[in-house]
Design a protein around this motif. Structure first.
Motif, short mmCIF file in Angstrom:
data_model
loop_
_atom_site.label_atom_id
_atom_site.label_comp_id
_atom_site.label_asym_id
_atom_site.label_seq_id
_atom_site.Cartn_x
_atom_site.Cartn_y
_atom_site.Cartn_z
N GLU A 79 0.83 -1.19 0.00
CA GLU A 79 0.00 0.00 0.00
C GLU A 79 0.87 1.25 0.00
N ALA A 80 0.69 2.09 -0.99
CA ALA A 80 1.52 3.28 -1.13
C ALA A 80 0.95 4.45 -0.34
N VAL A 81 1.85 5.36 0.07
CA VAL A 81 1.45 6.66 0.58
C VAL A 81 1.27 7.56 -0.64
N VAL A 82 0.07 8.13 -0.80
CA VAL A 82 -0.24 8.92 -1.99
C VAL A 82 -0.05 10.40 -1.68
N TYR A 83 0.75 11.06 -2.52
CA TYR A 83 0.96 12.51 -2.41
C TYR A 83 0.38 13.17 -3.65
N PRO A 84 -0.90 13.59 -3.60
CA PRO A 84 -1.48 14.27 -4.77
C PRO A 84 -0.80 15.61 -4.99
N ALA A 85 -0.63 15.97 -6.26
CA ALA A 85 0.04 17.23 -6.58
C ALA A 85 -0.90 18.25 -7.20
N GLY A 86 -2.20 18.03 -7.09
CA GLY A 86 -3.15 19.02 -7.57
C GLY A 86 -3.09 19.20 -9.07
N GLU A 87 -3.52 20.36 -9.54
CA GLU A 87 -3.47 20.66 -10.97
C GLU A 87 -2.09 21.20 -11.31
N PRO A 88 -1.44 20.64 -12.34
CA PRO A 88 -0.09 21.10 -12.69
C PRO A 88 -0.05 22.60 -12.92
N PHE A 89 0.96 23.27 -12.37
CA PHE A 89 1.06 24.72 -12.50
C PHE A 89 1.30 25.16 -13.93
N TRP A 90 1.75 24.23 -14.79
CA TRP A 90 2.08 24.61 -16.16
C TRP A 90 0.95 24.33 -17.14
N ALA A 91 -0.13 23.70 -16.67
CA ALA A 91 -1.22 23.31 -17.57
C ALA A 91 -2.16 24.48 -17.82
N ASP A 92 -2.52 24.66 -19.08
CA ASP A 92 -3.47 25.71 -19.46
C ASP A 92 -4.85 25.07 -19.58
N GLU A 93 -5.54 25.01 -18.47
CA GLU A 93 -6.84 24.36 -18.45
C GLU A 93 -7.89 25.21 -19.15
N LYS A 94 -8.76 24.54 -19.88
CA LYS A 94 -9.87 25.21 -20.52
C LYS A 94 -11.16 24.54 -20.09
N PRO A 95 -12.20 25.31 -19.76
CA PRO A 95 -13.45 24.70 -19.33
C PRO A 95 -14.09 23.93 -20.48
N ALA A 96 -14.76 22.86 -20.13
CA ALA A 96 -15.47 22.08 -21.13
C ALA A 96 -16.61 22.90 -21.74
N THR A 97 -16.81 22.72 -23.02
CA THR A 97 -17.90 23.41 -23.70
C THR A 97 -18.73 22.39 -24.45
N PRO A 98 -20.03 22.61 -24.52
CA PRO A 98 -20.87 21.65 -25.24
C PRO A 98 -20.56 21.66 -26.72
N GLY A 99 -20.69 20.49 -27.35
CA GLY A 99 -20.44 20.39 -28.78
C GLY A 99 -21.53 21.08 -29.58
#
Length: 486
Positions: free
Chosen positions: A144-164
Motif C-alpha cells: 500500500e503506497a502513501v499517496v501525495y497528490p500534486a493538484g493541478e499542474p502549475f504549467w497546464a493551461d486548463e480550458k473549461p469544457a464546452t458543449p459540442g
C-alpha cells in the motif's frame, strides 16, 4: 512596484494561501519539539550526519526537518521554511537545499516573508547532492503506497469544457448528444477524495501497487469523450537496489523489481463534431514507499506515471471501444558498472485477451487512438517533478484503428500496434512543458540576480534505453486496411 517585488509578492501570496497556488499543504510546526511521525509523512524524513557519506560542498542541510517547514506547494516547487532554522541563512540561489528527502533541489529563488523564507527549487541529480556513499537494500515490499497528490499542474493551461455544436451532417442514427460511455472498471481504482488529479482537460485516478500501477482517465470537452484504464499489472511486487557513488560519479547501480508484470488497457471514445488532440502530462501524484535512512540519507521508493493520449478520428462522428491484457515479464531492472548498462528483464509476452478482436464501435470514418502509459520506479530523493535517483521506467504504447463502417462492404479493417520500451539509469527527467515554464520563470528573475543560474535541462545523469516488445496486427490481410497507428 518593480518586477522583482511583483514576483516576490506573488510567491508570498502563493505560499500564504493554503487552498491556492498549487493546493499547498500547511503545518505551523513547533520549534520546541523534534520532527514528528506526521511531519515525516507530510514532508519526508530529515537527513542525519553519517561518517560513511560525504555531501557535495554546495549542499546546505537545513536543520529541523519537517519541524522547520511551514508549507510547500503541491508541485514541490516552492517551500516556505523557518528562516531561523539551522543553516537556513546559508541558502542562496545556486546552492542545493536539503531539508528532507522530499525537499531537495537547486535553489532558483529565495525571498523573506516575516519569520520565514520562501524558497523556489529546481531539479538536481543525486550526484549533485551525494559526493561519496553506498546505498543498498533488498526485499523492499511494495504494498500500500502513501499517496501525495500534486493538484493541478502549475504549467497546464486548463480550458473549461464546452458543449459540442452538432450539425446537420450527422447521420440519422447518430443524431443528438454524444453517446454515453460506460466506465471501464479496474480493481483497486481509488475514486474521489484526494487521489483525483487533473491536467489538460483530463481527470485521472492513479492506482498502486498491490495489483499493479495504473490510472483510470476520462475526458469530456467540445464534442470528444474518452474513458479508459491503463495498468502495469503485478503480483506482490518487491524491489532491491544498490547505488555506489564516488567523487560525485556513479560507480555502480542496480535496481530490480520482482513480482511478475503484465500490461492491460481498456478504453472507449466517441466524437461528435469535436477536434482531435494530442496531450501528454505527468499524472500529478507520487505513490511512495518510505525506505528509511541508509547511511543517514532518507530514501523512498516512488512510483510515478505519465499519460499521453492522441486521437486520430477521421470523421466528425463515431465511436471506438476495446480492451486487451498481456503478460509481459517476470521481473524488471538493470545493472550499471564500469560505464556499461545491461537491462535485466525476464520477458514472457503472452496474450491473455485480444485487443485486436475486442475492437468495436460505430465508425462513420476511420477511428484511430494512441494511448501511451509510462510507469517509473525510482529509489532516491525529492518529490513529484524533481525526483532523482536510481530508476527504471516502462512505457507502453497502444495504437488502434477501426475502419469506416461506410467501407465495410469492402473490408472491415481493424488494427493494433503495441510497443513496450524501457528507460533506466541514475538521474532525473522532466517533461518539456514543465521545463519551459520553469525556464520562463528564471528568465524573469535574471535581471535581478547576482548569480546567473543557467536554464534547467529536461534530464540529467546517466541513462540507457531498451525495446522490450513490439508487434503490429491488422485484419483482414488486405491492402485497403493499411497499418495501425504508432
Amino acid at each position: 512596484m518593480n518586477r522583482r517585488r511583483v514576483l516576490a509578492a506573488l510567491l508570498v501570496g502563493c505560499l500564504l494561501a493554503a487552498a491556492g497556488c498549487g493546493n499547498a499543504t500547511t503545518s505551523a510546526g513547533d520549534a520546541t519539539k523534534g520532527p514528528s511521525a506526521d511531519d515525516d509523512l507530510r514532508y519526508g524524513a530529515a537527513p542525519t550526519p553519517d561518517d560513511s557519506v560525504k555531501l557535495q560542498p554546495d549542499v546546505v542541510v537545513v536543520g529541523g526537518g519537517g519541524r522547520s517547514i511551514r508549507s510547500v506547494t503541491a508541485d514541490g516547487l516552492s517551500w516556505r521554511i523557518d528562516k531561523n532554522a539551522a543553516h537556513a541563512d546559508d541558502l542562496a540561489p545556486g546552492k542545493v537545499m536539503f531539508i528532507t528527502e522530499r525537499g531537495v533541489g537547486r535553489v532558483l529563488d529565495i525571498a523573506t516573508a516575516g519569520d520565514d523564507l520562501l524558497v523556489t527549487i529546481g531539479p538536481v541529480d543525486i550526484t549533485e547532492v551525494i559526493r561519496d556513499g553506498t546505498f543498498e537494500r533488498a526485499n523492499v515490499p511494495l504494498g500500500e503506497a502513501v499517496v501525495y497528490p500534486a493538484g493541478e499542474p502549475f504549467w497546464a493551461d486548463e480550458k473549461p469544457a464546452t458543449p459540442g455544436s452538432y450539425g446537420r451532417s450527422v447521420p440519422r442514427g447518430l443524431r443528438g448528444p454524444l453517446p454515453t460511455l460506460d466506465q471501464p472498471t479496474q480493481p483497486g481504482v481509488q475514486r474521489g477524495g484526494d487521489t483525483a488529479t487533473h491536467a489538460l482537460g483530463y481527470t485521472v485516478y492513479p492506482t498502486c501497487c498491490t495489483n499493479g500501477a495504473g490510472a483510470h482517465f476520462s475526458y469530456d470537452d467540445g464534442g470528444v469523450r474518452l474513458v479508459g484504464t491503463v495498468t502495469l499489472t503485478t503480483r506482490r511486487p518487491d524491489a532491491r537496489f544498490h547505488l555506489a557513488i564516488g567523487a560525485g560519479k556513479v560507480n555502480r547501480a542496480e535496481l530490480t523489481i520482482s513480482g511478475g508484470f503484465g500490461i492491460k488497457a481498456e478504453f472507449q471514445a466517441g466524437i461528435q463534431d469535436g477536434k482531435n488532440h494530442k496531450k501528454t502530462f505527468p499524472i500529478a501524484a507520487d505513490l511512495s514507499f518510505p525506505i528509511g535512512a541508509i547511511a543517514g540519507i532518507p530514501l523512498s521508493f516512488t512510483v510515478s506515471q505519465t499519460l499521453s493520449v492522441t486521437t486520430a478520428f477521421g470523421a466528425k462522428v463515431g465511436t471506438i471501444k476495446g480492451a486487451g491484457e498481456f503478460s509481459l515479464a517476470g521481473s524488471l531492472g538493470f545493472g550499471y558498472a564500469d560505464g556499461t548498462f545491461g537491462p535485466h528483464v525476464t520477458t514472457d509476452f503472452q496474450r491473455k485477451s485480444s485487443l485486436l478482436n475486442s475492437l468495436s464501435g460505430v465508425p462513420v470514418g476511420v477511428m484511430g487512438l494512441v494511448i501511451e502509459h509510462g510507469v517509473r520506479f525510482t529509489v532516491g530523493i525529492s518529490a513529484f517533478l524533481f525526483k532523482a535517483g536510481v530508476y527504471f521506467e516502462l512505457t507502453t504504447k497502444y495504437g488502434v484503428t477501426l475502419g469506416s463502417a461506410l467501407g465495410a462492404a469492402l473490408a472491415e479493417c481493424r488494427g493494433t500496434a503495441i510497443g513496450v520500451h524501457a528507460a533506466f539509469g541514475v538521474g532525473y527527467s522532466i517533461l518539456d512543458p514543465v521545463v519551459k515554464v520553469i525556464n520562463s520563470f528564471l528568465s524573469l528573475l535574471k535581471p535581478f540576480k547576482v548569480i546567473n543560474i543557467p536554464p534547467i535541462k529536461n534530464s540529467g545523469g546517466i541513462q540507457s534505453t531498451s525495446e522490450i516488445y513490439s508487434n503490429e496486427e491488422v485484419i483482414p490481410k488486405a491492402s485497403i486496411c493499411g497499418q495501425a497507428p504508432t
